[in-house]
Design a protein around this motif. Structure first.
Motif, PDB file in Angstrom:
ATOM      1  N   GLU A   1     -35.189 -24.083  -5.069  1.00  0.00           N
ATOM      2  CA  GLU A   1     -34.648 -24.302  -3.727  1.00  0.00           C
ATOM      3  C   GLU A   1     -35.281 -25.552  -3.123  1.00  0.00           C
ATOM      4  O   GLU A   1     -36.446 -25.858  -3.377  1.00  0.00           O
ATOM      5  CB  GLU A   1     -34.966 -23.075  -2.867  1.00  0.00           C
ATOM      6  CG  GLU A   1     -34.380 -23.120  -1.479  1.00  0.00           C
ATOM      7  CD  GLU A   1     -34.705 -21.862  -0.684  1.00  0.00           C
ATOM      8  OE1 GLU A   1     -35.668 -21.909   0.106  1.00  0.00           O
ATOM      9  OE2 GLU A   1     -34.013 -20.841  -0.882  1.00  0.00           O
ATOM     10  N   TYR A   2     -34.525 -26.281  -2.318  1.00  0.00           N
ATOM     11  CA  TYR A   2     -35.021 -27.482  -1.648  1.00  0.00           C
ATOM     12  C   TYR A   2     -34.412 -27.564  -0.257  1.00  0.00           C
ATOM     13  O   TYR A   2     -33.416 -26.887   0.041  1.00  0.00           O
ATOM     14  CB  TYR A   2     -34.671 -28.741  -2.462  1.00  0.00           C
ATOM     15  CG  TYR A   2     -33.199 -28.887  -2.764  1.00  0.00           C
ATOM     16  CD1 TYR A   2     -32.358 -29.601  -1.912  1.00  0.00           C
ATOM     17  CD2 TYR A   2     -32.653 -28.298  -3.902  1.00  0.00           C
ATOM     18  CE1 TYR A   2     -31.001 -29.716  -2.194  1.00  0.00           C
ATOM     19  CE2 TYR A   2     -31.303 -28.411  -4.186  1.00  0.00           C
ATOM     20  CZ  TYR A   2     -30.478 -29.122  -3.332  1.00  0.00           C
ATOM     21  OH  TYR A   2     -29.138 -29.230  -3.601  1.00  0.00           O
ATOM     22  N   LEU A   3     -35.017 -28.369   0.588  1.00  0.00           N
ATOM     23  CA  LEU A   3     -34.486 -28.578   1.935  1.00  0.00           C
ATOM     24  C   LEU A   3     -33.589 -29.806   1.942  1.00  0.00           C
ATOM     25  O   LEU A   3     -33.968 -30.861   1.444  1.00  0.00           O
ATOM     26  CB  LEU A   3     -35.610 -28.764   2.946  1.00  0.00           C
ATOM     27  CG  LEU A   3     -36.415 -27.524   3.308  1.00  0.00           C
ATOM     28  CD1 LEU A   3     -37.502 -27.882   4.325  1.00  0.00           C
ATOM     29  CD2 LEU A   3     -35.519 -26.429   3.872  1.00  0.00           C
ATOM     30  N   GLU A   4     -32.403 -29.638   2.492  1.00  0.00           N
ATOM     31  CA  GLU A   4     -31.489 -30.754   2.706  1.00  0.00           C
ATOM     32  C   GLU A   4     -31.129 -30.705   4.183  1.00  0.00           C
ATOM     33  O   GLU A   4     -30.565 -29.717   4.654  1.00  0.00           O
ATOM     34  CB  GLU A   4     -30.246 -30.599   1.822  1.00  0.00           C
ATOM     35  CG  GLU A   4     -29.309 -31.782   1.897  1.00  0.00           C
ATOM     36  CD  GLU A   4     -28.170 -31.667   0.895  1.00  0.00           C
ATOM     37  OE1 GLU A   4     -27.018 -31.789   1.323  1.00  0.00           O
ATOM     38  OE2 GLU A   4     -28.439 -31.433  -0.298  1.00  0.00           O
TER      39      GLU A   4
ATOM     40  N   CYS B   1     -28.000 -28.685  13.252  1.00  0.00           N
ATOM     41  CA  CYS B   1     -28.556 -29.601  12.266  1.00  0.00           C
ATOM     42  C   CYS B   1     -28.146 -31.030  12.607  1.00  0.00           C
ATOM     43  O   CYS B   1     -26.969 -31.375  12.524  1.00  0.00           O
ATOM     44  CB  CYS B   1     -28.048 -29.224  10.875  1.00  0.00           C
ATOM     45  SG  CYS B   1     -28.699 -30.267   9.577  1.00  0.00           S
TER      46      CYS B   1
ATOM     47  N   GLY C   1     -33.008 -30.106   6.554  1.00  0.00           N
ATOM     48  CA  GLY C   1     -33.719 -28.998   7.179  1.00  0.00           C
ATOM     49  C   GLY C   1     -33.174 -27.618   6.849  1.00  0.00           C
ATOM     50  O   GLY C   1     -33.656 -26.621   7.375  1.00  0.00           O
ATOM     51  N   ILE C   2     -32.187 -27.527   5.970  1.00  0.00           N
ATOM     52  CA  ILE C   2     -31.568 -26.250   5.607  1.00  0.00           C
ATOM     53  C   ILE C   2     -31.828 -25.979   4.122  1.00  0.00           C
ATOM     54  O   ILE C   2     -31.610 -26.872   3.291  1.00  0.00           O
ATOM     55  CB  ILE C   2     -30.043 -26.280   5.887  1.00  0.00           C
ATOM     56  CG1 ILE C   2     -29.793 -26.470   7.389  1.00  0.00           C
ATOM     57  CG2 ILE C   2     -29.364 -25.009   5.389  1.00  0.00           C
ATOM     58  CD1 ILE C   2     -28.329 -26.681   7.756  1.00  0.00           C
ATOM     59  N   PRO C   3     -32.277 -24.751   3.756  1.00  0.00           N
ATOM     60  CA  PRO C   3     -32.518 -24.431   2.348  1.00  0.00           C
ATOM     61  C   PRO C   3     -31.236 -24.523   1.512  1.00  0.00           C
ATOM     62  O   PRO C   3     -30.199 -23.962   1.886  1.00  0.00           O
ATOM     63  CB  PRO C   3     -33.040 -22.994   2.374  1.00  0.00           C
ATOM     64  CG  PRO C   3     -33.536 -22.788   3.771  1.00  0.00           C
ATOM     65  CD  PRO C   3     -32.657 -23.636   4.642  1.00  0.00           C
ATOM     66  N   HIS C   4     -31.322 -25.251   0.408  1.00  0.00           N
ATOM     67  CA  HIS C   4     -30.210 -25.445  -0.517  1.00  0.00           C
ATOM     68  C   HIS C   4     -30.683 -25.192  -1.945  1.00  0.00           C
ATOM     69  O   HIS C   4     -31.887 -25.205  -2.215  1.00  0.00           O
ATOM     70  CB  HIS C   4     -29.695 -26.890  -0.459  1.00  0.00           C
ATOM     71  CG  HIS C   4     -28.804 -27.183   0.693  1.00  0.00           C
ATOM     72  ND1 HIS C   4     -29.255 -27.227   1.988  1.00  0.00           N
ATOM     73  CD2 HIS C   4     -27.472 -27.477   0.741  1.00  0.00           C
ATOM     74  CE1 HIS C   4     -28.240 -27.544   2.779  1.00  0.00           C
ATOM     75  NE2 HIS C   4     -27.157 -27.690   2.053  1.00  0.00           N
TER      76      HIS C   4
ATOM     77  N   GLN D   1     -25.862 -24.200   0.291  1.00  0.00           N
ATOM     78  CA  GLN D   1     -26.803 -23.556   1.202  1.00  0.00           C
ATOM     79  C   GLN D   1     -27.207 -22.224   0.554  1.00  0.00           C
ATOM     80  O   GLN D   1     -26.361 -21.460   0.093  1.00  0.00           O
ATOM     81  CB  GLN D   1     -26.181 -23.346   2.577  1.00  0.00           C
ATOM     82  CG  GLN D   1     -25.950 -24.660   3.305  1.00  0.00           C
ATOM     83  CD  GLN D   1     -25.440 -24.485   4.716  1.00  0.00           C
ATOM     84  OE1 GLN D   1     -25.348 -23.369   5.235  1.00  0.00           O
ATOM     85  NE2 GLN D   1     -25.118 -25.590   5.351  1.00  0.00           N
TER      86      GLN D   1
END
Length: 148
Positions: free
Chosen positions: A132-135, A33, A137-140, A114
């Motif tokens: 859920e959202y991307l932070e 990342c 590029g990783i799902p959080h 995460q």
């Protein structure tokens, strides 16, 4: 593992280098990342450091209410890959929760977790809020812990 809790100004140069190295090793290299780890917030944080001997093997940074989220918060939760089998993630999180309760005098804590770690954070009293959202590029997912 022995736990140390320090404000930014109390970190030694060696500790700062080692904790930044661990964060980079896990978040940038292992998780592939690319993101701006040095975000200018470390100076406001309380740093919770887990050491085995002279080596940092676990770490979090803790923020007072209003410094990151409206609630107190814990971030940059990391355990060295070859040390994860010892339960140090739980140990460093429990120490971080204790630091918030004792030093910041609050029990409400918000984290950006995460998604694959939901069960781990649930076991520490955190509950998911929202979608859920991307932070980076990783799902959080946003999680909150009220008195447990």
């Amino acid at each position: 593992m022995k736990i140390y809790t320090k404000p930014f100004d109390a970190l030694t140069i060696q500790e700062l280098y080692a904790l930044l190295q661990l964060r980079s090793e896990v978040f940038v290299v292992e998780q592939d990342c690319v993101y701006q780890d040095l975000d200018g917030k470390d100076t406001k944080a309380i740093h919770v450091i887990g050491k085995k001997g002279n080596k940092i093997v676990a770490y979090t940074r803790v923020f007072a209410p209003g410094d990151y989220f409206p609630e107190a918060s814990i971030g940059r939760v990391v355990v060295k890959k070859d040390q994860r089998q010892y339960g140090y993630g739980k140990t460093i999180m429990e120490a971080s929760i204790k630091a918030i309760e004792e030093e910041l005098h609050t029990k409400t804590i918000r984290i950006s977790a995460q998604t694959y770690l939901l069960k781990f954070y649930n076991s520490l009293g955190f509950q998911a809020e929202g979608k859920e959202y991307l932070e980076d590029g990783i799902p959080h997912v946003s999680m909150v812990r009220v008195e447990f």
